[in-house]
Motif scaffolding. Structure first.
Motif, PDB file in Angstrom:
ATOM      1  N   ARG A  11       0.397   7.705   3.157  1.00 29.23           N
ATOM      2  CA  ARG A  11      -0.679   7.529   4.128  1.00 29.23           C
ATOM      3  C   ARG A  11      -1.979   7.162   3.453  1.00 29.23           C
ATOM      4  N   LYS A  66      -0.714   2.912   2.822  1.00 30.42           N
ATOM      5  CA  LYS A  66      -0.855   2.366   4.162  1.00 30.42           C
ATOM      6  C   LYS A  66      -2.066   1.450   4.316  1.00 30.42           C
ATOM      7  N   PRO A  67      -3.247   1.857   3.793  1.00 31.88           N
ATOM      8  CA  PRO A  67      -4.411   0.970   3.956  1.00 31.88           C
ATOM      9  C   PRO A  67      -4.191  -0.416   3.366  1.00 31.88           C
ATOM     10  N   ARG A 111      11.067  -4.763  13.277  1.00 31.03           N
ATOM     11  CA  ARG A 111      10.028  -4.297  14.201  1.00 31.03           C
ATOM     12  C   ARG A 111      10.201  -4.933  15.567  1.00 31.03           C
ATOM     13  N   ASP A 143       6.911   2.184  10.903  1.00 31.75           N
ATOM     14  CA  ASP A 143       5.952   3.113  10.337  1.00 31.75           C
ATOM     15  C   ASP A 143       6.611   4.457  10.031  1.00 31.75           C
ATOM     16  N   ARG A 178      -1.201  -1.864   2.972  1.00 36.49           N
ATOM     17  CA  ARG A 178      -0.175  -2.527   3.748  1.00 36.49           C
ATOM     18  C   ARG A 178      -0.772  -3.139   4.998  1.00 36.49           C
ATOM     19  N   ALA A 179      -1.694  -2.404   5.582  1.00 35.01           N
ATOM     20  CA  ALA A 179      -2.312  -2.884   6.823  1.00 35.01           C
ATOM     21  C   ALA A 179      -3.055  -4.186   6.579  1.00 35.01           C
ATOM     22  N   ARG A 180      -3.530  -4.380   5.331  1.00 32.12           N
ATOM     23  CA  ARG A 180      -4.280  -5.601   5.045  1.00 32.12           C
ATOM     24  C   ARG A 180      -3.398  -6.705   4.504  1.00 32.12           C
ATOM     25  N   GLY A 181      -2.135  -6.403   4.281  1.00 33.10           N
ATOM     26  CA  GLY A 181      -1.277  -7.410   3.677  1.00 33.10           C
ATOM     27  C   GLY A 181      -1.670  -7.716   2.247  1.00 33.10           C
TER      28      GLY A 181
END
Lengths: 312, 316, 267
Positions: free
Chosen positions: B97, B101-102, B204, B211, B104-107
């Protein structure tokens, strides 16, 4: 002033050496290569200086070890590191990204295990009693400061000429760079070699500064430290790792000073004294997530450059 | 060559190799889902050992913030093993987390995730040192209860001794590996995991909650890694907060050798390196550490996709 | 209206039975082509026909499983991309590949790499020859930038340019190479009709001014018909027609490839 210099002499020298190590990580980064091998070349350089000064150059007049000998050691270290870098580079630099980073880590670890077990490096204990060319730590600046300025100048010039452009092109888009005639392997190995030479020279000088040298100098931990310089300081301009190296070396000392302030709760004081590496780790994580380009960004310098260009 | 010596070395190699494999699987699980190398895995390995040690009632030493701390109870080893490593698994979820995750969220580039996880490893290892010091801890002698210290697989004249701890390492690793394989291949969740590993976007689109699956993967990898750490720690000792790091680097050698993202590859690679280390001749035992790294380096040069991995085709 | 291409006896580029497969998929299947010096040669075909793969083989990104390539009479089949660029072949990419973080000027200056020689030492030390070369590089790059009207944006980050400008910048970066053959991969993609026409004129002017040969992958038929001296048509990795635009347009195999047909056609 003299008082300040003598108290903080070794700190200032350490900061300058760290700045150069950050710079040495910057060079392969210019061509998009994350290499953690700098720590290995740093260790190699230190061992060369330690061995030469304790076993070979043992006769000299006066108390102090001649500065000229130190310079010779640095040249030998630079050549050795450069040669090893070319060999390792030609083998490993066809790899990219994660694979390259892993290969450089493996390289550093192999060197470390070797150095722990060969006699000439003093095994696990290392080499003691590396002679001093100067009476006080601050005097090392006579060598360290010009070294830093010269290497900064080198990188500054490099970014503005053909070879530097080729390196940056490779970082931006290796495929496109290759399609306009830039030989990627040659340039990556070149950057790798230059970085190794710098790290090796710094190692050679460091052996004298620290008076001792052992396998703990060239570890994975050290490489992480250098990585932190680049992450915090900035990876897109050469000033970044320099600032990162200066700042992160100053940080623990500054924290220790902070810890001495009256009225600080003891747990905080102890943390500031001993938890420095925890802070490094946090900075790396925060840096990777929030400031992948580091704190010092090219944008800060851009408007200066454009104004100076005669063709606008 | 002496047959008993050979057998001894093979058994030693298999024992440590199975633990390598178990540990490497943690990397493999995360890599197959996220395509990143999780450097904090080695730190979780270490945590697993420390957690289990604490749960068996082990006392901590003189240094560190929690000097002389000791839980008021001591759980039997198998229970502590499971509980301690559930804690390790939860820690791994937390790491996902906060540190993955941060990005991944931005690619973001996987290299940034690698660096971020490196930072986490540094934080954890140094936090351990800060809290409980860098001393060596051995599990209490009663850990294995009434079991004999060693088992003789040979005969009286040609003894082939295998320490009980090694046997336990092998057996536990084997059980866990089999359980994992069954889980991945026979359960719905396992199938969902494989789907995400194959193609996250499609998974997905098919309604799979990627997630949650990613969290589960991290939990599993932490659980497995922690068990590996506990086994090594119980078998030899916990030599300090850094004992996981060298192991961690070797684990990377295992997965590169076996092929990134390949579960059978992790097993084959682990056993291979375990056996290779075991067969290092006596006089070179100091260089044993370098064996795994030499394998890693050579594997990267010759066949980066490993023994069982598939070659990656670059698309222009 | 096109200028008459300068024909010569031997082709500038020839591919001979080039075949390449990815795993089980045959991307390029026994393709043989000769491109004449000075012509604008079109390469068309439905998506997935293997056109970009053929380009990648021609520029050394991929080594073909079978077949050979010759440029100006010398074999280039297994040369790496940078050597092929040195020999004089430049290219642009289907998905523009500029050096986004570098300025417009720096992008074109990197294109001069193979035509310049100063090494790292002479460059960093600022030796006279290196300095002179650097000035010349800058000048030549600015000339090319002027040509596409980006003079006042020479220091802008290339990645921030509008799409059409990026396309032309990529072409001009390839021109900095002083190539004799230019491969353009769908240079007009994403442009409107007016822009496509402007690009078409630009390509023709460039061919004439720099005495180039150009091979262009393109989908837009009017552009291809108006610009190209000859066309080759690919489908499923194979060459199904080659010739002047008018003839190719009437070729039944070509029509079928584009429009599909219910009849099973024997080869």
């Amino acid at each position: 002033m003299a008082d300040f210099l003598s108290t903080y002499g070794s700190l200032i020298v350490s900061m300058i050496l760290a700045a150069m190590l950050g710079l040495s990580l910057y060079l392969p980064l210019m061509s998009g290569q994350l290499s953690l091998a700098g720590a290995g070349f740093y260790a190699l350089g230190g061992y060369i200086a330690a061995i030469l000064s304790t076993k070979v150059f043992t006769t000299y007049s006066g108390d102090l070890y001649p500065v000229s000998y130190v310079l010779i050691e640095m040249i030998v270290a630079g050549i050795a590191a450069g040669a090893l870098a070319v060999i390792v580079g030609i083998l490993a630099l066809r790899l990219r990204g994660v694979y390259l980073a892993l290969a450089t880590i493996a390289f550093v670890e192999i060197l470390r295990v070797l150095s722990l077990n060969i006699d000439i490096t003093g095994g696990a204990i290392g080499i003691f009693g590396v002679p001093q060319p100067f009476g006080t730590p601050i005097e090392y600046l006579w060598i360290a400061l010009p070294m830093l300025l010269l290497s900064m100048l080198f990188v500054y010039r490099l970014e503005r000429v053909r070879t530097g452009r080729a390196l940056i092109a490779i970082r931006e888009d290796e495929l496109a760079a290759e399609s306009i005639g830039i030989n990627p392997t040659y340039h990556k190995v070149l950057a790798f070699m230059l970085s190794a030479i710098l790290a090796g020279c710094v190692g050679a000088l460091s052996a004298h500064v620290l008076n001792t040298w052992n396998a703990r100098q060239g570890t994975f931990d050290a490489a992480i430290g250098h990585l932190a310089f680049v992450l915090v300081g900035g990876s897109r301009t050469f000033a970044g790792p320099v600032v990162g190296g200066l700042a992160l070396t100053l940080l623990p000392e500054a924290l220790r000073q902070l810890a001495g302030i009256n009225g600080l709760p003891p747990w905080l004081a102890q943390f500031l004294r001993e938890g420095r590496l925890i802070l490094y780790g946090l900075l790396i994580v925060l840096g990777a997530i929030n400031f992948p380009q580091g704190l010092i960004t090219p944008a800060m310098f851009k408007h200066h450059r454009a104004a100076k260009d005669p063709t606008t | 060559m002496d047959a008993t010596l050979l057998l001894q070395q093979i058994l030693n190699g298999l024992a440590i190799g199975s633990v390598f494999a178990l540990f490497a699987l943690g990397y493999t699980l995360v890599f197959s889902i996220l395509r990143v190398i999780n450097f904090s895995h080695a730190a979780v390995f270490t945590l697993g050992a420390y957690f289990t040690y604490a749960l068996t009632g082990g006392a901590f030493g003189f240094n560190g913030l929690l000097a002389n701390a000791q839980l008021p109870f001591g759980l039997p080893f198998p229970v502590a093993l499971v509980l301690g490593n559930i804690l390790a698994g939860l820690t791994a979820m937390g790491i996902e987390r906060l540190a993955f995750k941060p990005l991944r969220a931005r690619g973001a580039d996987p290299l940034l995730a690698l660096v971020s996880s490196l930072g986490v490893a540094v934080v954890i290892v140094n936090l351990i040192q800060y809290l409980v010091g860098a001393e060596l801890y051995t599990f209490p002698a009663e850990t294995y209860g009434a079991l004999p210290p060693a088992v003789n697989f040979g005969t009286a004249e040609h003894p082939v001794q295998v320490r009980t701890t090694q046997l336990i390492m092998f057996v536990v690793s084997l059980v866990v590996l089999i359980a994992l394989t069954l889980f991945i291949n026979r359960t719905k969740i396992g199938t969902a995991l494989r789907a995400v590993a194959e193609d996250e976007t499609t998974a997905r689109l098919l309604g799979i909650d990627t997630d949650k699956l990613i969290l589960l993967t991290f939990f599993l990898s932490g659980f497995l890694g922690g068990i590996a750490g506990t086994l090594v720690g119980a078998s030899v000792s916990i030599s300090g907060p850094y004992f996981g790091i060298a192991f961690g680097l070797k684990g990377l050698a295992v997965i590169i050798l076996g092929g990134l993202g390949s579960i059978p590859g992790a097993v084959v690679g682990g056993l291979a390196i375990g056996l290779a280390e075991s067969f290092v001749p006596g006089q070179y035992v100091a260089y044993k550490e370098a064996v795994a790294f030499a394998f890693l380096f050579i594997a990267l040069l010759i066949r980066p996709q490993g023994l069982l991995g598939r070659a990656v085709i670059r698309k222009v | 209206m096109t200028d008459a291409p300068i024909l010569s006896a031997s082709p500038i580029l020839s591919a001979s039975s080039v075949t390449h497969a990815f795993g089980g998929l045959i991307a390029v299947d026994g393709v043989s082509i000769s491109v004449q010096r000075g012509e604008i040669f079109g390469l068309i075909g439905p998506n997935g026909a293997g056109k970009t793969t053929l380009f990648n083989i021609m520029t050394g990104l991929i080594a073909p499983n079978r077949g050979k390539l010759f440029f100006e009479g010398r074999e280039t089949t297994r040369l790496p991309p940078y050597r092929i660029a040195e020999r004089g072949i430049g290219r642009t990419f289907q998905n523009i590949r500029l050096f986004g973080e570098l300025s417009v000027l720096e992008n074109v200056m990197t294109g001069r790499h193979t035509r310049t020689h100063s090494n790292v030492l002479s460059g960093v030390l600022g030796l006279p020859a290196a300095r002179a070369e650097e000035r010349a590089t800058r000048q030549q790059a600015m000339q090319l930038i002027d040509r596409i009207g980006l003079t006042d944006r020479a220091h802008v980050r290339a990645g921030s340019l509008p799409y059409g400008d990026q396309r032309r910048l990529e072409i001009v970066r390839a021109l900095a190479l002083e190539p004799r053959l230019l491969l353009l991969d769908e240079p007009a993609a994403g442009m409107n009709t007016r822009e496509k026409q402007a690009l078409s004129d630009f390509i023709r002017q460039v061919r004439n001014q720099y005495h180039l040969t150009i091979v262009i992958i393109e989908h837009h038929m009017p552009l291809v018909m108006g610009l190209c001296d000859r066309i080759a048509v690919m489908n499923f990795g194979q060459l199904i027609a080659i010739g002047v635009p008018a003839a190719v347009q009437r070729n039944p195999a070509v029509i079928e490839a584009y429009l599909g047909s219910r009849k099973f056609v024997d080869r």
